[in-house]
Each structure stands twice: as C-alpha cells, then as structure tokens.
Design a protein around this motif. Structure first.
Motif, mmCIF file in Angstrom:
data_model
loop_
_atom_site.group_PDB
_atom_site.id
_atom_site.type_symbol
_atom_site.label_atom_id
_atom_site.label_comp_id
_atom_site.label_asym_id
_atom_site.label_seq_id
_atom_site.Cartn_x
_atom_site.Cartn_y
_atom_site.Cartn_z
ATOM 1 N N ARG A 112 -14.106 -0.460 4.301
ATOM 2 C CA ARG A 112 -14.474 0.895 3.862
ATOM 3 C C ARG A 112 -15.027 1.706 5.031
ATOM 4 O O ARG A 112 -14.691 2.877 5.196
ATOM 5 N N GLY B 85 -2.791 3.053 3.061
ATOM 6 C CA GLY B 85 -2.322 4.382 3.432
ATOM 7 C C GLY B 85 -1.331 4.370 4.576
ATOM 8 O O GLY B 85 -1.055 5.418 5.163
ATOM 9 N N ALA C 270 -4.492 -2.850 4.000
ATOM 10 C CA ALA C 270 -4.918 -1.493 4.334
ATOM 11 C C ALA C 270 -3.892 -0.773 5.199
ATOM 12 O O ALA C 270 -3.877 0.455 5.256
ATOM 13 N N VAL D 51 -6.525 -2.881 -2.828
ATOM 14 C CA VAL D 51 -6.589 -2.128 -1.582
ATOM 15 C C VAL D 51 -5.512 -1.051 -1.650
ATOM 16 O O VAL D 51 -4.331 -1.353 -1.825
ATOM 17 N N HIS D 52 -5.925 0.202 -1.537
ATOM 18 C CA HIS D 52 -4.979 1.320 -1.602
ATOM 19 C C HIS D 52 -4.531 1.658 -0.177
ATOM 20 O O HIS D 52 -5.148 2.468 0.517
ATOM 21 N N ALA E 166 -10.715 2.391 4.915
ATOM 22 C CA ALA E 166 -9.876 1.936 3.800
ATOM 23 C C ALA E 166 -10.461 2.366 2.458
ATOM 24 O O ALA E 166 -11.671 2.551 2.312
ATOM 25 N N ARG E 167 -9.578 2.483 1.464
ATOM 26 C CA ARG E 167 -9.996 2.772 0.092
ATOM 27 C C ARG E 167 -9.748 1.533 -0.746
ATOM 28 O O ARG E 167 -8.612 1.051 -0.853
ATOM 29 N N ILE E 168 -10.814 0.988 -1.323
ATOM 30 C CA ILE E 168 -10.750 -0.286 -2.041
ATOM 31 C C ILE E 168 -11.446 -0.140 -3.381
ATOM 32 O O ILE E 168 -12.551 0.401 -3.468
ATOM 33 N N ASP E 169 -10.805 -0.655 -4.422
ATOM 34 C CA ASP E 169 -11.386 -0.662 -5.764
ATOM 35 C C ASP E 169 -11.720 -2.108 -6.108
ATOM 36 O O ASP E 169 -10.827 -2.925 -6.303
#
Length: 441
Positions: A142, A166, A115, A163-164, A146-149
């Motif tokens: 999240r 940033g 992250a 995990v995108h 954090a942005r997680i797919d």
C-alpha cells in the motif's frame, strides 16, 4: 479456496534394527524452486528451470503464475538432461484467483507480482493460511502504491485478499517489521526490479529470522541481472535496495533441498550409521547447510566428497545449546534428535516458529512429551531433557516437518505411529518411500 482433505491415517514409523548405511537422492529445494519461478515470470525473456522440485508448494506456485498469464511448460531440458520447466513471461493479467494452499512463499511472494498485473487477483487458501501473518507485505505494498482489499471476509492483514493490479507499481522506500517472517523482505525484493522506482526495504522491528533465505533471494536476483545493495556487502544495516531494470532469462539448475536432507542425516546420527547425500553444494545460501556443523556438534562427523556429503554418526548423541534464529526450519528435526540425546538441549531464537504451518514449538512440546519426553517451551524456543521414550501416535498438524521429526524418533523408539505422513508432500514428495528405502525395507 482449496482445503486440504483431513487425513488421520497412521503410518508405522520404521524402527532401525542397526546402523543405517545408505545414499539418498534428495529432491530439489522448494525455496530455490519458488524463487526461481517468480523471477523467471518477471524476466524479459524465457528461461529454463532444471531439476525443479515437484511438491504441493511448488505446484501451487506454478499454478498461481499460470492463472496470472505466465507460460510454464513442463518437460525435458534442451540437452535432454532431465526434467525441466520452461518459463515464458507474458503480460500479467486478471481477473484471476490464486490458491496459496498453506504455502508461505506463495501467499507472500505473489501479491507484489499481482500488483504488476492488469486486473484484480484474488488470493485464498487453506484454513490455516488465514492465521498466518501477511501484514508486512500488505502494508508495504500500500505504501508503494498498490490497492489491496483485505477486509471483505477475514481480519485485516491476512487472507483472503484481492490485489487490484494496475499494470505497474511506483515502488520506492518502505519500512516494514519482518520479525515474524523474513519472507516479507524477500517478497518485496523479488518484484522490486519491476517497480518504477525499484524498492528500498527497511526492516524496523526486532530480530530478523531466517537471514539465509534473504541471502538466497539477493544471490538469485543478482544472478539474473538485478542490482541489489544489502547489508552483507557493506550496505546500511537492515536495509536492502533493488534498482529498477530488466531481468534476464536464465538456465538455472535447482540444488537439492538441504533442509529436507535433515531427517536422513539424522538417521545416521541416531543409528551410528553413514548416509551420503549426492550433489551437496560446496557453496550455498540454503539454511540446511548449517546441519553439517550442528549435527557434528551433536555427535557426528561429515565430509564433502565427489560422491556428495558423507555424514557418519558416532553411536552417541549429545545435547546442544544453539541459536537457530537464522535456520528455524531445522528446529523440529533437531528437537527430535535432542530428545534422544545423552544430555539436555536448549534451542533458542525461534519464537517465530509459532506462526509457521502450525505453532511448531507447542506442537513439538506436546508430541514429544506424549511419548514420555520432557520438553518445555521457553520465550523463544525449547528446553529438552532427554527421557526414555515409548511408542504412541505422533500428530503432525498438517506440518511436513513435524512428520519427519516423528519419523526420526521412530528410528530409535518402537511403535511410533505418524498421523498423516502424507503431509510431507508439501516439500518432500515420496518421503515414506525414501525413508523405507534408506532402511533397506
């Protein structure tokens, strides 16, 4: 994804012809090595890691950090004192793909690190890793920004996931249920100093297992300059706070893995012999240190000397009623010894073992019973009534601690064959050689 090759080869577990007398040098701790790698990767300056464990889990961690941009140089320490890794922090970055294998520390400790990276980091692993819970880490990240797919391929809250990163994470307060794995707490604490607001982790579920591992995380954070408030030092129950700040590069020597010393100490107990483990620390947060008390209650005696921990079996093995909630990873070895005891045993507080490398409670029950044992599962553990055991195949389910449990039984029971003993390489490289060397074979 890297899938562990199927290995159905059978290893004849050596049978002890008499009392074992040996000195066994146990490799470094996996838990310490992988925590140290993460902390060194997040530090503000390079650091040294001396006597690291080289096993599948630790090499997966090192490889994962390298794919994210961290420099890890393997060689000899600055004073020529043996193997050491120099960890050189750098800008964490993606895109990258991390292979976690089936290593709980890798799959749980690294998403918070990811992250902080610039760019996406994908996590994948062995088929069994898809079944192990990650929701505690994913949901918490999240909440922290954090942005997680985690829904593209498998079920939510599990691998594979992306995990995108940033480049930073806001952090702050989060509530989690870590009753299925203390690693959820450790994962957030390890990266917490790098979050903008630090992190406050509140455990809101049932009993928290493996507390010594959280203590290990806290001690290691403090050793490199982090400020941590935790319940053990008078803080609020089930709440940990990490203040944001720079981490220092350190020169750390890894302790021997005390949990991996278990089968060798068990050999002294089972055969009425004496085994010495050099470099046993006088103070440690490792769960394996509990073996000194547990195996003494089961019929042995031990002494910390200049040579290390000297453990001696009495020739008798007694059953035990014990809560292993804080030291669950010791359960397979204790169950193996209990199956050879002179009275019943009850092992409690380890329901979470159903979510480890395999369902360890079901696996131990099946494998010991197929050798003639009498083991029943309880809601949170095992009840073991000793019976005369016989030879047979002891399956490991790609679980290193199942393999060493089978080897312990094989000392006292002829013709036990361990299926896929090579799985011990996960945390204990060269186990078959160490085992036969202990027996003088």
């Amino acid at each position: 994804m890297t899938e562990t090759p199927a290995n159905t080869a059978l290893w004849p577990a050596p049978h002890a012809s008499g009392a074992v007398t040996a000195t066994v040098h146990v490799p470094g701790s996996k838990s310490v090595t992988n925590r140290a790698l993460v902390l060194a990767a997040l530090a503000a300056e390079p650091g040294w890691l001396r006597r690291p464990l080289r096993s599948r889990d630790t090499l997966l961690m090192a490889s994962a950090l390298r794919t994210m941009g961290v420099g890890i140089e393997e060689g000899v320490g600055p004073d020529g004192s043996g193997e050491a890794w120099r960890v050189i922090p750098s800008g964490l970055r993606g895109p990258a793909t991390v292979d976690v294998g089936n290593a709980g520390t890798v799959m749980r400790f690294l998403p918070p690190v990811a992250a902080l990276a610039d760019g996406p980091i994908r996590f994948d692993g062995d088929p069994r890793s898809y079944e192990r819970p990650l929701n505690g880490v994913i949901d918490a990240l999240r909440v922290l920004g954090a942005r997680i797919d985690d829904t593209t391929v498998g079920a939510p809250g599990a691998l594979p996931l992306t995990v995108h990163g940033g480049g930073a994470l806001e952090g702050g307060r989060v509530e989690i249920d870590a009753s299925s794995s203390s690693q959820f707490v450790s994962a957030l604490l390890l990266s917490g100093p790098r979050f903008n607001q630090g992190v406050e982790v509140r455990h809101v579920g049932g009993a928290l297992p493996s507390m010594p591992h959280i203590r290990m995380t806290v001690d290691m954070l403090r050793a490199i300059g982090a400020q941590v408030d935790e319940p053990e030092s008078g803080g609020e129950p089930n709440v940990w706070r990490v203040t944001p700040g720079a981490l220092l590069g350190r020169d750390l020597t890894v302790e021997p893995d005390l949990s991996n010393a278990q089968p060798f100490l068990a050999a002294a107990l089972v055969t009425g012999g004496t085994v010495t483990i050099p470099d046993w620390p006088t103070r440690t947060t490792q769960p394996g240190d509990a073996l000194r008390q547990i195996f003494t209650e089961m019929g042995g005696s031990c002494e910390l000397t200049e040579q290390g921990l000297v453990f001696t079996g009495s020739g008798s093995i007694h059953g035990i009623d014990v809560d292993l909630g804080e030291v669950g990873e010791l359960t397979p070895g204790i169950a193996a010894v209990a199956a050879l005891a002179d009275s019943p045993s009850t092992l409690r507080g380890v329901a979470h073992l159903r979510l480890h490398e395999t369902d360890r409670l079901a696996a131990l029950t099946k494998e010991i019973n197929e050798l003639g044992g009498d083991v029943t599962e309880t809601a949170d553990g095992l009840h073991i009534r000793p019976r005369r055991l016989h030879g047979g195949v002891f399956h490991t389910y790609d679980d290193h601690r199942m393999a060493t449990a089978g080897a312990i039984i094989g000392l006292a029971v002829k013709d036990v064959q361990i299926e896929n003993v090579a799985t011990t390489a996960k945390t204990l490289p060269d186990f078959p050689e160490l085992w036969t060397g202990m027996l003088g074979n």
